[in-house]
Design a protein around this motif. Sequence first.
Motif, short mmCIF file in Angstrom:
data_model
loop_
_atom_site.label_atom_id
_atom_site.label_comp_id
_atom_site.label_asym_id
_atom_site.label_seq_id
_atom_site.Cartn_x
_atom_site.Cartn_y
_atom_site.Cartn_z
N GLY A 1 40.53 22.61 39.85
CA GLY A 1 39.31 23.27 40.29
C GLY A 1 39.43 23.72 41.72
N ARG A 2 38.40 24.37 42.22
CA ARG A 2 38.43 24.87 43.60
C ARG A 2 37.02 24.99 44.16
NH1 ARG A 2 42.09 28.43 43.83
NH2 ARG A 2 42.87 27.96 41.76
N ALA A 3 36.93 24.86 45.46
CA ALA A 3 35.69 25.11 46.22
C ALA A 3 36.14 25.73 47.54
CB ALA A 3 34.91 23.82 46.45
N GLU A 4 36.09 27.06 47.60
CA GLU A 4 36.65 27.81 48.71
C GLU A 4 35.59 28.66 49.40
OE1 GLU A 4 40.98 28.91 46.78
OE2 GLU A 4 39.23 30.08 46.16
N ILE A 5 35.82 28.92 50.66
CA ILE A 5 35.06 29.89 51.43
C ILE A 5 35.98 31.06 51.75
CG2 ILE A 5 33.81 30.34 53.57
CD1 ILE A 5 32.31 28.55 51.69
N GLY A 6 35.49 32.27 51.53
CA GLY A 6 36.38 33.40 51.76
C GLY A 6 35.64 34.70 52.03
N ALA A 7 36.43 35.76 52.24
CA ALA A 7 35.92 37.10 52.48
C ALA A 7 36.64 38.07 51.57
CB ALA A 7 36.12 37.50 53.94
N ALA A 8 35.86 38.98 50.95
CA ALA A 8 36.42 39.98 50.03
C ALA A 8 36.16 41.37 50.58
CB ALA A 8 35.80 39.83 48.65
N THR A 9 37.19 42.21 50.56
CA THR A 9 37.09 43.58 51.06
C THR A 9 37.25 44.56 49.90
OG1 THR A 9 38.02 42.94 53.21
CG2 THR A 9 38.06 45.27 52.64
N LEU A 10 36.33 45.51 49.80
CA LEU A 10 36.41 46.54 48.77
C LEU A 10 37.35 47.65 49.25
CD1 LEU A 10 35.38 47.69 46.07
CD2 LEU A 10 33.50 48.75 47.34
N ILE A 11 38.40 47.89 48.47
CA ILE A 11 39.38 48.93 48.78
C ILE A 11 39.28 50.00 47.71
CG2 ILE A 11 41.83 49.45 49.08
CD1 ILE A 11 42.24 46.61 50.01
N GLY A 12 38.94 51.23 48.11
CA GLY A 12 38.70 52.27 47.13
C GLY A 12 37.39 52.01 46.41
N LEU B 1 38.79 48.13 43.51
CA LEU B 1 39.64 47.00 43.88
C LEU B 1 39.04 46.18 45.02
CD1 LEU B 1 42.41 45.52 43.63
CD2 LEU B 1 43.29 47.16 45.33
N LYS B 2 38.97 44.87 44.83
CA LYS B 2 38.56 43.95 45.89
C LYS B 2 39.69 42.97 46.17
CE LYS B 2 34.50 42.50 44.30
NZ LYS B 2 33.16 41.82 44.27
N ILE B 3 39.99 42.80 47.45
CA ILE B 3 40.99 41.83 47.91
C ILE B 3 40.24 40.70 48.60
CG2 ILE B 3 43.00 41.41 49.33
CD1 ILE B 3 43.57 43.26 47.04
N ARG B 4 40.51 39.46 48.19
CA ARG B 4 39.80 38.31 48.76
C ARG B 4 40.79 37.34 49.40
NH1 ARG B 4 36.95 36.85 44.54
NH2 ARG B 4 38.25 35.13 43.82
N GLN C 1 44.26 23.91 50.13
CA GLN C 1 45.09 25.03 50.50
C GLN C 1 44.52 25.67 51.76
OE1 GLN C 1 44.86 27.49 47.04
NE2 GLN C 1 42.87 28.34 47.56
N VAL C 2 45.40 26.09 52.65
CA VAL C 2 44.96 26.73 53.88
C VAL C 2 44.52 28.15 53.59
CG1 VAL C 2 45.66 27.48 56.19
CG2 VAL C 2 46.43 25.26 55.30
N VAL C 3 45.28 28.87 52.75
CA VAL C 3 44.95 30.25 52.47
C VAL C 3 45.32 30.59 51.03
CG1 VAL C 3 47.19 31.12 53.29
CG2 VAL C 3 45.20 32.64 53.28
N SER C 4 44.50 31.43 50.42
CA SER C 4 44.75 31.96 49.09
C SER C 4 44.43 33.45 49.10
CB SER C 4 43.88 31.24 48.05
OG SER C 4 44.00 31.84 46.78
N LEU C 5 45.27 34.24 48.45
CA LEU C 5 45.08 35.68 48.39
C LEU C 5 44.88 36.08 46.93
CD1 LEU C 5 45.10 38.44 49.88
CD2 LEU C 5 47.56 38.54 49.41
N SER C 6 43.80 36.82 46.64
CA SER C 6 43.53 37.22 45.26
C SER C 6 42.98 38.64 45.23
CB SER C 6 42.55 36.25 44.60
OG SER C 6 41.32 36.22 45.29
N PHE C 7 43.01 39.24 44.03
CA PHE C 7 42.46 40.57 43.85
C PHE C 7 41.58 40.60 42.60
CE2 PHE C 7 46.01 40.85 40.92
CZ PHE C 7 45.51 41.63 39.88
N SER C 8 40.63 41.52 42.57
CA SER C 8 39.80 41.78 41.41
C SER C 8 39.73 43.29 41.21
CB SER C 8 38.37 41.23 41.61
OG SER C 8 38.40 39.83 41.81
N TYR C 9 40.01 43.74 39.99
CA TYR C 9 39.98 45.17 39.69
C TYR C 9 39.08 45.39 38.49
CZ TYR C 9 41.55 49.96 38.92
OH TYR C 9 41.60 51.31 38.76
N LEU C 10 37.98 46.12 38.69
CA LEU C 10 37.02 46.37 37.63
C LEU C 10 37.39 47.61 36.84
CD1 LEU C 10 33.70 45.53 39.49
CD2 LEU C 10 34.95 44.11 37.88
#
Length: 205
Positions: free
Chosen positions: A163-174, A177-180, A191-200
């Motif tokens: 599981g996870r409980a994270e605080i983060g920031a997501a940027t909309l590109i185009g 696409l969102k990069i978080r 974890q110190v840092v995690s990089l993820s993407f979401s594409y609708l």
Amino acid sequence: MVVPAPAHAQIDDTSWGITGGVSPQWSMPGSWLADLFDATALDVKGPEFRIGVIRGTTLGGEWGVSLVHKRLSKESTVEIEGSSNLVTVVADDAEMIGVEVHRFFPFARAGRVQFGANLGAGVAQLRGFVSGVQVGSTSTSFTLPFPEAFVVTGREIDWLPVGRAEIGAATLIGERLKIRVSGGFNMPGFQVVSLSFSYLLGQDR
């Protein structure tokens, strides 16, 4: 005269999409979670990769289901005490593969950037091989499949919660696409840092 202002074609209607992410390293140092895993000492770490499907909007949050792969580095050790012996296990070629459901809740936005919390829960199976030492009346070395290494202690550990409980920031590109970037609790560790993407995949408005 009235001049129309330019508008972005963001996907405001709820839509399906794909997601993926990577964590360079999650870790579980010390023994504060040892009781949860029926262990006496833990020092486990490694990288993580995940990929899955989501449903959400570009201007709002999302929920999704992902396949999660956590690799255990060769420096990872687990110590379990049985009724008459002590087993110390070192990861040789070990991993955790499972399924996790997550939900990203944005609580603030500045332009195309969202700030929020990412919560998730799931279960993973232990796989691969480990080497170790069993110390009782005699000392015995062994190399076994990951779950079978714990049977000698009278315990069976085939599945673990993730599981996870994270605080983060997501940027909309185009427009889709969102990069978080996020960090925090990543069961079974941090974890110190995690990089993820979401594409609708929905239709632009």
